[in-house]
Enzyme design. Structure first.
Site, PDB file in Angstrom:
ATOM      1  N   ASP A  30       0.829  -1.199   0.000  1.00  0.00           N
ATOM      2  CA  ASP A  30       0.000   0.000   0.000  1.00  0.00           C
ATOM      3  C   ASP A  30       0.864   1.250   0.000  1.00  0.00           C
ATOM      4  OD1 ASP A  30      -2.412   1.797   0.725  1.00  0.00           O
ATOM      5  OD2 ASP A  30      -3.277  -0.197   0.706  1.00  0.00           O
ATOM      6  N   SER A  85     -10.852   0.387  -2.276  1.00  0.00           N
ATOM      7  CA  SER A  85      -9.732   0.159  -1.368  1.00  0.00           C
ATOM      8  C   SER A  85     -10.190  -0.535  -0.094  1.00  0.00           C
ATOM      9  CB  SER A  85      -9.068   1.480  -0.981  1.00  0.00           C
ATOM     10  OG  SER A  85      -8.265   1.982  -2.005  1.00  0.00           O
ATOM     11  N   HIS A 135      -3.359   5.639   4.194  1.00  0.00           N
ATOM     12  CA  HIS A 135      -4.234   4.776   3.396  1.00  0.00           C
ATOM     13  C   HIS A 135      -4.064   3.313   3.776  1.00  0.00           C
ATOM     14  CE1 HIS A 135      -5.550   2.665  -0.354  1.00  0.00           C
ATOM     15  NE2 HIS A 135      -6.474   3.610  -0.329  1.00  0.00           N
TER      16      HIS A 135
END
Length: 514
Positions: A157, A372, A203
């Site tokens: 990621d 996501s 994230h």
């Protein structure tokens, strides 16, 4: 972009030096390995379990003499992939032309395009993750006490900023199940949990919460696999999004394989929408042929790794719409996002290209703010299935998740085979039940079909009433939501419509128009 210039003696004009470009350099061969110990014993054990060859040519490192030769020609090597037998380099046009003359170079191809993170501007909302778990009917998984224990899970990621401080991730860090971390963007960083370089650096933290989050104090479960062992890789820098990050992605896969990781989740994808539009991929290139997609295929087919990839968020982009790479690769499990009440495709969720010979996405589940956060939910479920049956191959695990989904066998390029049922998936993984019998399509003459649904709460609890109107067995023209209280369903054939999937809660019918 930086411009470099030199001043010529006796001239009042400055001449710009050529701006270096990025290229993949593919080599023709590799040297014979000097040792048989090319991967860890953990990786070999995983191959034995899945009856894969122990000695694989793709494990052999790239010939160091070739890399030294590149450097001696003034070319900057930014990344190396043993699986692809390639190096990512920075070279001027003149250097690139000279490189092609080297006898050991098989192919030279420009690296163009930019990274597109599979997220929207909406902030991550943990309460919605609970809805995704509920949608998948987790009761059987919870009753069996499956939490992904003993399963090695990799997460590739953009960053994991403040992950140890999140209440839902405390057990993973406090119990030492965050086994390894590597930053491929800034290799000098041993840990970046307390360093933030861009807005994307949290994230991966949010993704990890969806995969294995569990807050013991508030007893909130936000992911299926809180007891798994985690291997984290940062491969993206949010402030300078260039395609070199594809090479970082490949290196992260190779690193994880060497440590025996068998399940990988990534919510990163590469396609369009960043910086210079001329350097983007084109939609027709999302056919599984990118170098990243090829590396993912090696991971799945040769290394036995199960790869879960977010479909992307270009579903509302009329100039793109389709999944990014490596979500376009045949061997990965591509996950899209649905609405919670009707299980229809979220507007932003990318669709599968109609030119692919296989279906994408594979499955879906609810996410409010980007694919996501649907992909790691499915990856967490996969970890539980591997805990229940460690011998499952990637192909078997993919089929289990597909066959346990609510639309199976009538998948489409909007939502794949639909939302998996965790209980059904577990029964299939443990061999407690046979694969569901595939219902026969209903042949419809004329242009009208009438159906009277049975009454009951099961309809609203299982996605409501939905029509997927299609121009082929899989290509959706439109999706149509109906009230769960409707007494009679009247389907009138649209121009160009050849197939219609009718979802009435847990019951699914495939209409074929004659």
């Amino acid at each position: 972009m930086f411009f470099f210039c030199v001043f010529l003696i006796g001239s009042s004009f400055a001449q710009e030096a050529p701006v270096p470009q990025r290229y993949w350099v593919l080599f023709k061969d590799k040297p014979a390995p000097e040792t048989t110990a090319l991967v860890s014993e953990a990786a070999l054990q995983q191959r034995r379990l899945r009856h894969l060859p122990l000695a694989q040519f793709s494990d052999v490192p790239v010939h160091q003499a070739y890399l030294d030769s590149l450097s001696s020609q003034g070319v900057t090597v930014t990344s190396v992939s043993k699986w692809l037998n390639a190096a990512a380099v920075l070279a001027s046009p003149a250097q690139a032309k000279a490189l092609q003359q080297n006898s050991y170079v098989k192919e030279l191809r420009p690296i163009t395009g930019f990274f597109v993170p599979s997220q929207t501007a909406s902030p991550f909302q943990p309460q919605y993750v609970g809805k995704a778990l509920t949608q998948l009917k987790p009761e059987a998984i919870l009753a069996a006490g499956l939490t992904g224990r003993g399963v090695k899970v990799g997460v590739i990621d953009a960053g994991f900023y403040e992950a140890p401080k999140k209440a839902g991730l405390h057990p993973i860090f406090q119990e030492g199940r965050m086994r390894a971390f590597r930053d491929f963007v800034n290799p000098a960083h041993s840990q970046t949990f307390d360093q933030r370089e861009s807005f994307l650096d949290s994230h991966g933290t949010d993704v990890l919460l969806c995969l294995g989050g569990a807050d013991p104090k508030d007893r909130v479960l936000s992911g299926f696999a809180p007891s798994a062992d985690y291997y984290l890789a940062r491969t993206d820098h949010g402030k300078r999004e260039t395609r070199v990050e594809e090479a970082y992605f490949v290196r992260a896969l190779e690193w994880m394989d060497s440590l025996g990781v068998r399940l990988v989740n990534s919510s990163l994808g590469y396609g369009t929408g960043f910086d210079n539009p001329a350097e983007n991929y084109r939609p027709e290139q999302m056919d599984g042929s990118s170098y990243l997609a090829r590396a993912v295929q090696v991971a799945v087919e040769e290394k036995g790794m199960f790869i879960v990839i977010a479909a992307g968020n270009d579903g509302g982009n009329k100039k793109w719409r389709v999944v990014n790479t490596p979500a376009d690769a045949a061997g990965v499990l591509t996950v899209g996002a649905t609405d919670y009440s009707t299980w229809t495709k979220q507007g932003y969720s990318s669709i599968g290209p109609t030119f692919l010979p296989y279906l994408k996405p594979d499955v879906v589940c609810f996410a409010s703010s980007g694919t996501s956060f649907s992909a790691p939910v499915i990856a967490g479920l996969a970890a539980c299935l591997l805990e229940a049956n460690p011998a499952l191959t990637p192909a078997q695990l993919t089929r289990i998740l597909q066959r346990s989904s609510h639309l199976y066998p009538f998948g489409n390029n909007f939502v794949g085979y639909g939302v998996p049922d965790a209980g059904k998936a577990l029964a299939l993984a443990q061999g407690l039940t046979d694969s569901p019998a595939e219902a026969a399509p209903v042949q419809v003459s004329g242009h009208r079909f009438v159906y009277t649904p049975a009454r009951g709460s099961a309809i609203s609890e299982n996605g409501g009433i939905v029509l997927f109107r299609k121009a082929s067995a899989t290509r959706v023209i439109s999706q149509q939501k109906l009230s769960s209280n409707v007494k009679k369903i009247v389907v009138k054939r649209l121009p160009g419509e050849t197939h219609t999937t009718l979802q009435v809660g847990p019951q699914v019918m495939e209409l074929v128009w004659l």
